[in-house]
Write a protein that holds these residues in place. Structure first.
Motif, PDB file in Angstrom:
ATOM      1  N   GLN A 318      62.941  67.166  -1.680  1.00 42.12           N
ATOM      2  CA  GLN A 318      62.567  67.628  -3.018  1.00 42.12           C
ATOM      3  C   GLN A 318      61.188  67.119  -3.416  1.00 42.12           C
ATOM      4  N   ASN A 319      60.696  66.101  -2.728  1.00 37.31           N
ATOM      5  CA  ASN A 319      59.320  65.662  -2.928  1.00 37.31           C
ATOM      6  C   ASN A 319      58.395  66.824  -2.559  1.00 37.31           C
ATOM      7  N   PRO A 320      57.548  67.280  -3.457  1.00 36.07           N
ATOM      8  CA  PRO A 320      56.715  68.461  -3.171  1.00 36.07           C
ATOM      9  C   PRO A 320      55.752  68.255  -2.011  1.00 36.07           C
ATOM     10  N   ARG A 321      55.508  66.995  -1.624  1.00 36.56           N
ATOM     11  CA  ARG A 321      54.603  66.725  -0.516  1.00 36.56           C
ATOM     12  C   ARG A 321      55.342  66.573   0.815  1.00 36.56           C
ATOM     13  N   ARG A 388      57.244  74.449   4.463  1.00 36.28           N
ATOM     14  CA  ARG A 388      56.775  73.262   3.747  1.00 36.28           C
ATOM     15  C   ARG A 388      55.524  72.652   4.371  1.00 36.28           C
ATOM     16  N   THR A 433      49.402  73.680  -2.339  1.00 35.71           N
ATOM     17  CA  THR A 433      50.013  74.093  -3.610  1.00 35.71           C
ATOM     18  C   THR A 433      49.496  73.178  -4.709  1.00 35.71           C
ATOM     19  N   ALA A 435      51.090  70.939  -6.267  1.00 37.31           N
ATOM     20  CA  ALA A 435      51.588  69.575  -6.096  1.00 37.31           C
ATOM     21  C   ALA A 435      51.333  69.018  -4.701  1.00 37.31           C
ATOM     22  N   ASN A 436      50.779  69.831  -3.808  1.00 36.74           N
ATOM     23  CA  ASN A 436      50.515  69.400  -2.436  1.00 36.74           C
ATOM     24  C   ASN A 436      49.079  69.762  -2.110  1.00 36.74           C
TER      25      ASN A 436
END
Length: 707
Positions: A318-321, A388, A433, A435-436
């Motif tokens: 769930q961590n966006p990275r 991801r 993204t 968040a990434n």
């Protein structure tokens, strides 16, 4: 451990020197014939090399063995620790003098070659799954300072060579099976017609696995074609293809290892597995330029595809990275090596010079996906989910090198070498993204690697030498990928480790056998270690200074009536000289004090084998392998106990007209000992232990027809 103490005592008493694991038929006088190994300067007798080098014959890897893993037949090489993980998804665990011990998958820190083609990529990561034991002529193992002449991550060098074809044409078939639904079948054809020789091999291996969720299948094809050219030139074509489909049983905690060593609950829950497909080809051209000079040109290329499903919880992703729990990797690699060799006189004494230029490149497309579908609260695990990670990475090295040998007196020779190794990394992030962020970046590492040796032969059957050199090891692409502070980009703060090596050795032909010994010390700056290992993402840091020092001893002998003895003993003290913290920042709980032992390295190991191995008729033998305890983490708070295991084997060889027939039976771990065959260094969930099977059996038969 009582068994280990007994084996240790036996090793100290009987092992007076380090022996090359050379197996050959004895001469009529009871002496082992001279055998050669491959060096940058061309083939050299084992006795004449001023360093620790061993040659293992291909027959030793096949006779009375299943013939699937290199770990079956390389036990007699001192300084080499090679462990079968019982996990074909992660390859063997191979280290030389402690280099490579931290690798959690594949081989790193040690250079691998197959028929002159690197099986180690430019970033230092390698694998052994494409080595075809059925068609091997030999394996050469080089340790010590002169390994540095092979460039990045050359803490040691392992070279495998396919046997050339010979007349008459032969066709061989072999079949072997054993415990846990294990089977191997293979066919080999070889021959020579005029100026062309050839050898083709194909095999299939499958197993249900000793542990739960450890089934595997491997298909392997290998070929070699040699062509004699005009004026003494040769052209050698090699090609290889391997496919692996393997379940990954993962490691076990100490409690799981003690109570249910065959279990794989987490692996089964996530259906962890790996598939690999690799194809490669190469060509080697060698041509004399008159009587005193020659050139060698090697070109190669290949591709490797890997898909791996990991046991990473959906909550961690769930961590966006986060990069996800499925790795999808496509790699294309190629390279060349141009080498010139010349023989001259210097001050009236023989002088040999080798100069060359090596180039290797790797381009990979790395994608990561979630390993589940549905919501994290109620996921469907072990399937490919959302993208991801998406990046293109490139690595290349350009390495000029030179080596000179001067026999400046009848009993003395000196060797000098240098390699300038430059490795460049480039990563282009294509998954960006809000968040990434963009993790693109470049890094370049370069070092000048000098080596030198002095050799003295006071008598025909005794050689003494001293050698010194510098080597270095860059981070791999995996180790550079992430930073522990969470900031985007490559881990530019991670530096290559640099090692200074010194070795003092002796080799003696004694009583018809080969006796050798080596004392060595390696001091390393900026040792690369794990920094964090959380949620399926590992980061790395430099730990300061380490020291490896030890003794390698052994003995190899074969009588005229084919009684064979092999002994090899290694003592290795590998420690951190500087304190460091893992992970940072420092606390009392994660401080690794100076003096802690390097994990994954056994301080002592012993191999002993004795048998009767005539070329025809009945054969039989026994083996003993003993290994001291192995620490599993940098803190030295978890360890795998030492162990000693025995094996026995017997067989029969029959020559019947045009047929050569053979059959064998073998029992490993004769006394059904429970032990950890390997450890996963610094595993973040404390699942360090990879248990070895109990008592197992293998039987096999084969036949060769000569046309």
């Amino acid at each position: 451990m009582t068994t280990w103490r007994m084996a240790k005592t036996v090793g100290v008493v009987v092992a007076a020197a380090q022996a090359g694991a050379v197996t050959a038929q004895v001469t009529a006088a009871g002496q082992l014939p001279e055998v050669t190994v491959s060096t940058p300067g061309g083939p050299q007798p084992v006795f004449a090399v001023p360093g620790s080098v061993d040659r293992v014959e291909g027959a030793d890897l096949r006779d009375n063995r299943l013939g699937v893993q290199l770990s079956e037949g390389l036990g007699a090489v001192p300084g080499l620790q090679i462990r079968d993980r019982q996990n074909f998804a992660q390859d063997l665990q191979l280290s030389i003098r402690g280099f490579g011990a931290r690798s959690t998958f594949g081989v790193r820190g040690v250079r691998l070659y197959v028929d002159g083609i690197p099986a180690t990529l430019p970033d230092g990561q390698g694998q052994t799954s494409n080595i075809d034991i059925a068609s091997l002529e030999r394996i050469d193992v080089l340790r010590g300072p002169f390994s540095a002449l092979y460039g990045n991550s050359s803490g040691g060098v392992v070279q495998a060579f396919t046997a050339p074809g010979e007349a008459p044409t032969r066709l061989s078939y072999s079949l072997a099976g054993g415990s846990d639904g294990t089977w191997r079948t293979g066919i080999v054809g070889s021959g020579r017609q005029g100026a062309v020789d050839w050898r083709l091999s194909a095999s299939r291996f499958s197993t249900d696995g000793w542990r739960a969720h450890s089934a595997a299948q491997r298909d392997l094809a290998n070929g070699r074609v040699g062509i004699d050219l005009d004026q003494g030139g040769t052209l050698t074509l090699v090609f290889n293809r391997v496919t692996v489909d393997a379940q990954d049983p993962l490691g076990l905690t100490a409690q799981q290892f003690a109570t249910s060593p065959r279990s794989a609950d987490v692996a089964t829950q996530y259906n962890t597995r790996k598939t690999v497909t690799q194809s490669q080809a190469g060509v080697v051209f060698e041509q004399p330029l008159g009587a005193q000079q020659s050139v060698r040109v090697m070109l190669y290329g290949g591709e490797r595809g890997t898909t791996q499903y990991q046991a990473i919880p959906p909550s961690a992703q769930q961590n966006p990275r986060h990069a996800g729990g499925v790795i999808d990797l496509d790699r294309h690699y190629a390279g060349a090596d141009l080498r010139w060799m010349g023989k001259f006189d210097l001050a009236g004494r023989p002088f040999e010079l080798v100069a060359g230029l090596g180039y290797d490149s790797l381009r990979e497309w790395r994608r990561g996906y979630e390993n589940y579908l549905g919501s994290p609260a109620q996921p469907l695990l072990g399937v490919q989910g959302r993208l991801r990670r998406n990046e293109r990475n490139e690595v290349f090295n350009v390495d000029p090198y030179a080596q000179a040998t001067w026999r400046f007196a009848p009993d003395w020779s000196a060797e000098f070498g240098v390699r300038r190794s430059r490795v460049h990394f480039d990563s282009q992030d294509r998954y960006i993204t809000a968040a990434n962020g963009d993790d693109s970046g470049t890094a370049t590492y370069s070092r000048t690697l000098p080596v030198a040796s002095l050799r003295w032969t006071p008598m025909r059957d005794l050689a003494l030498y001293v050698s010194a050199g510098r080597g270095f090891e860059t981070p791999t692409l995996n180790e550079l990928s992430y930073r522990s502070d969470g900031v985007g980009g490559l881990n530019f703060g991670l530096r290559p480790s640099v090692s200074d090596n010194v070795e003092l050795g002796a080799k003696a032909r004694l009583a018809g056998g080969l006796l050798t010994a080596a004392l060595f010390q390696t001091r390393t700056k900026d040792e690369i270690v794990t920094d964090t290992n959380v949620g399926g993402r590992s980061t790395f840091r430099n730990a300061g200074r380490t020291q490896r020092q030890g003794v390698e001893l052994g003995w190899q002998h074969e009588t005229e009536n084919h009684w064979r003895t092999q002994l090899a003993y290694t003592w290795l003290d590998a420690r951190y000289q500087d304190a460091f913290c893992t992970p940072t920042p420092c606390t009392a709980a994660n401080l690794v004090p100076a003096g802690r032992r390097l994990p994954g390295v056994a301080s002592q190991s012993l191999y002993a084998a004795y048998g009767w191995m005539p070329p025809e008729g009945w054969r039989a033998g026994a083996e003993l392998r003993a290994v001291a305890k192995v620490w599993a983490n940098d803190l030295n708070t978890a360890r795998a106990p030492g162990y000693a295991v025995a094996a026995v084997h017997g067989g029969y060889v029959l020559k019947l007209g045009r047929w050569d027939l053979n059959a064998f039976a073998r029992i490993d771990n004769l006394f059904d000992r429970r032990y950890a065959g390997s450890v996963i260094v610094n595993e973040g969930n404390a699942r360090y232990f990879e248990p070895a099977p109990g008592r197992t059996w293998t039987v096999g038969l084969g036949g060769t027809y000569s046309f």
